[in-house]
Scaffold this active site. Structure first.
Site, PDB file in Angstrom:
ATOM      1  N   PHE A 149       0.820  -1.230   0.000  1.00  0.00           N
ATOM      2  CA  PHE A 149       0.000   0.000   0.000  1.00  0.00           C
ATOM      3  C   PHE A 149       0.844   1.268   0.000  1.00  0.00           C
ATOM      4  CE2 PHE A 149       0.981  -0.034   4.527  1.00  0.00           C
ATOM      5  CZ  PHE A 149       1.102   1.312   4.801  1.00  0.00           C
ATOM      6  N   LYS A 173      -1.235  -7.199  -9.143  1.00  0.00           N
ATOM      7  CA  LYS A 173      -2.178  -7.332  -8.015  1.00  0.00           C
ATOM      8  C   LYS A 173      -1.743  -6.293  -6.983  1.00  0.00           C
ATOM      9  CE  LYS A 173      -3.005  -8.536  -4.323  1.00  0.00           C
ATOM     10  NZ  LYS A 173      -3.381  -7.523  -3.292  1.00  0.00           N
ATOM     11  N   GLU A 176      -4.975  -3.767  -1.824  1.00  0.00           N
ATOM     12  CA  GLU A 176      -6.411  -3.502  -1.756  1.00  0.00           C
ATOM     13  C   GLU A 176      -6.725  -2.249  -0.934  1.00  0.00           C
ATOM     14  OE1 GLU A 176      -4.576  -5.830  -0.417  1.00  0.00           O
ATOM     15  OE2 GLU A 176      -5.614  -7.036   1.086  1.00  0.00           O
ATOM     16  N   ARG A 177      -5.680  -1.668  -0.257  1.00  0.00           N
ATOM     17  CA  ARG A 177      -5.931  -0.471   0.560  1.00  0.00           C
ATOM     18  C   ARG A 177      -6.054   0.794  -0.298  1.00  0.00           C
ATOM     19  NH1 ARG A 177      -6.303  -3.539   4.144  1.00  0.00           N
ATOM     20  NH2 ARG A 177      -4.660  -4.689   5.192  1.00  0.00           N
ATOM     21  N   SER A 226       5.382  -6.920   3.349  1.00  0.00           N
ATOM     22  CA  SER A 226       5.975  -7.266   4.644  1.00  0.00           C
ATOM     23  C   SER A 226       6.740  -8.596   4.552  1.00  0.00           C
ATOM     24  CB  SER A 226       4.873  -7.346   5.698  1.00  0.00           C
ATOM     25  OG  SER A 226       3.935  -8.331   5.306  1.00  0.00           O
ATOM     26  N   CYS A 281       9.626   1.838   3.479  1.00  0.00           N
ATOM     27  CA  CYS A 281      10.567   0.749   3.786  1.00  0.00           C
ATOM     28  C   CYS A 281      11.981   1.295   3.927  1.00  0.00           C
ATOM     29  CB  CYS A 281      10.516  -0.311   2.706  1.00  0.00           C
ATOM     30  SG  CYS A 281      11.202   0.244   1.155  1.00  0.00           S
ATOM     31  N   GLU A 384       9.372  -4.047  13.016  1.00  0.00           N
ATOM     32  CA  GLU A 384       9.136  -2.918  12.107  1.00  0.00           C
ATOM     33  C   GLU A 384       7.831  -2.247  12.535  1.00  0.00           C
ATOM     34  OE1 GLU A 384       7.819  -3.739   8.043  1.00  0.00           O
ATOM     35  OE2 GLU A 384       9.100  -2.121   7.332  1.00  0.00           O
TER      36      GLU A 384
END
Ligand code: NAD
Length: 499
Positions: A149, A173, A176-177, A226, A281, A384
């Protein structure tokens, strides 16, 4: 309620699975749309159609494919503000930062304009008597990308640009957020001349990811997200015989030497620790000052800068430093980790726990936090956090400081602030982290270099973008050709010794 579907065969289509996820406005906490979650059947149908479209696209000469990228550069620049607005409204990051997200993806598309050069292959003239040998880089067929996201423009562009330039069809893909920007990019690809079916954007969750892993037509998967999911996709994808690269989470350390310019280091830490609410990240989440004097000098400069940070919605003006985090669950997770830091004995120097913004009380805002005297056994050090929380771990010596970064399980990015070239060179040579900054807090490599972390931050042997991407999205075929008289010598039973 606005419904977000998929991009299949050159157009937006509604989902048919009957399953949906909420898309929030993180600034207000309201649900602003719902996104369709694809079923395995929808994913498989999109892949079958992509495989058909890939045949002609793969046979299109590389220069013509590059011209599509050239036009895409123009169109993304044309629609920069529109893309950034959609991005901010679903992700929550500030408008200038959203433009930066699009910009860093755009730079990879610019690099892809040079794809014909990278796809040239190798040739040996006269490898033996009358023998030439050449290697070609050919597309894989259908490749897939699964993206997080936090960079909904940049990372899809990092994936789709090289994959498409190499002549593959691509199944994206996205997260979805914040699914809108990837769909807008797909529409721009069509406008730029990309044939229908070559790029399919399938929204979804675990079901569509598992369908990608199980689909036998898909040859390669590029994932960013993640670490637990990166590891899951890497293991299952490799077991299925696919080519897989997965980039995971991070805990990036910045070492501040006693000789560093302390004002510069403090400014760098504030930007790198709290920019995008820490949802990067490459964010710095651990500051490691060397020596008590350095720690005190740094803390003295950091605290007022952190206390002054302006948190607000992306519509709140150009002086907003960072926005809300992406979901309520993300906010709760950050605050739970902050509580654990307090309970485990870290000193909470700047406390953002009670932060609330008038008029946006239900938004997913988290105030800035600074912890000092953090130790390596604490959860806030090991995990994290992915929020606006900076931890200070004090080191007595340079060796102790570099040891912290070396021993951490993640190895995405790191930085050192110093005026001493010898220390900087030693750090760059010894550190077991993929991307290193010297007086640069967020050392994200430019498009023509490659991006990738070490240890649990990256699985697979090639990096993202730059020349590695063109290796990842192609396979090598090597041809040995003899013309015209070799066979007159009769059959050869042994490999020839080198004359
Ligand atoms: P995430 O792992 O939750 O999701 C990433 C993708 O995986 C999404 O498309 C999601 O739909 C899918 N997914 C989620 N759960 C799944 C499951 N159980 N099975 C299969 N697929 C699943 O990550 P996120 O929260 O979207 O992104 C933040 C994470 O990404 C952070 O850890 C961050 O460090 C990392 N990240 C890494 C890099 C890098 O280059 N190393 C870059 C950006 C973000």
């Amino acid at each position: 309620m606005k419904e977000i579907g998929h991009w299949i065969d050159g157009k937006l289509v509604a989902g048919t699975s009957g399953r949906f996820a909420d898309v929030f406005n993180p600034a207000t906490g309201e649900v602003q749309a719902r996104v369709a979650l694809a079923s395995k059947a929808e994913l498989d149908a999109a892949v079958a159609s992509a495989a058909k479209a890939q045949v002609a696209w793969g046979a299109t000469n590389p220069q013509k494919r590059a011209r599509v990228m050239m036009e895409l550069v123009r169109l993304i620049n044309r629609d920069m503000d529109k893309l950034a607005e959609a991005l901010s409204s679903e992700h929550g990051k500030t408008f200038p930062d959203a433009k930066g997200d699009v910009q860093r993806g755009l730079e990879v598309i610019e690099f892809c304009v040079g794809a014909p050069h990278l796809l040239k292959g190798e040739f040996t003239d006269g490898a033996g008597p009358g023998i030439d040998m050449y290697s070609m880089r050919q597309p894989l067929g259908v490749a897939a990308g699964i993206t997080p996201f936090n960079f909904p423009a940049m990372i899809p562009l990092w994936k789709m640009g090289p994959a498409l330039s190499c002549g593959n069809a691509f199944i994206l893909k996205p997260s979805e957020r914040d699914p809108s920007v990837p769909l807008m990019l797909a529409a721009l690809c069509k406008e730029a001349g990309l044939p229908d079916g070559v790029l399919q954007v399938i929204n979804g969750d675990k079901e569509s990811v598992d369908a990608i892993l199980d689909n036998e037509v898909i040859q390669a998967i590029g994932f960013v997200g993640s670490t637990p999911i990166a590891h899951y996709i890497y293991s299952r994808g490799c077991a299925a015989g696919k080519r897989v690269q997965c980039f995971g989470g991070a805990k990036n350390h910045m070492i501040i030497m006693p000789d560093a310019d302390m004002d510069q280091a403090a400014d760098a830490l504030v930007g790198a620790g709290y920019g995008a609410a820490g949802e990067r990240c490459m964010a710095i989440s651990v500051a490691v000052p060397v020596g008590e004097g350095t720690a005190e000098a740094l803390r003295e400069r950091l605290v007022p800068k952190i206390e002054k940070l302006k948190v607000g919605p992306w519509t709140g003006g150009n002086d907003v430093d960072f926005g809300p985090v992406v979901t309520k669950a993300a906010k709760e997770n950050i605050l739970r980790l902050v509580e654990s830091g307090v309970a485990q004995g870290a000193e909470l120097v700047v406390d953002g726990r009670d932060f609330s913004l008038q008029g946006y009380e239900n938004g997913f805002f988290v105030g800035a936090h600074l912890f000092d005297h953090v130790t390596t056994d604490m959860d806030i050090y090991k995990t994290e956090i992915f929020g606006p929380v900076l931890s200070m771990v004090r080191a007595k010596t340079y060796d102790e400081a570099i040891g912290y970064a070396m021993d951490h399980e993640y190895g995405n990015g790191t930085a050192i602030f110093t005026r001493d070239g010898d220390t900087a060179r030693d750090f760059a040579a010894r550190i077991n982290v993929g991307m290193v900054g010297i007086n640069v807090p967020i050392p994200v490599p430019l498009a023509y270099h490659t991006f990738g972390g070490w240890k649990k931050s990256g699985f697979g042997d090639l990096n993202q973008h730059g020349p590695d991407a063109f290796k990842f999205y192609t396979r090598t075929k090597t041809v040995t050709a003899r013309w015209p008289s070799g066979i007159k010598e009769g059959a050869a039973f042994n490999f020839k010794a080198m004359d």
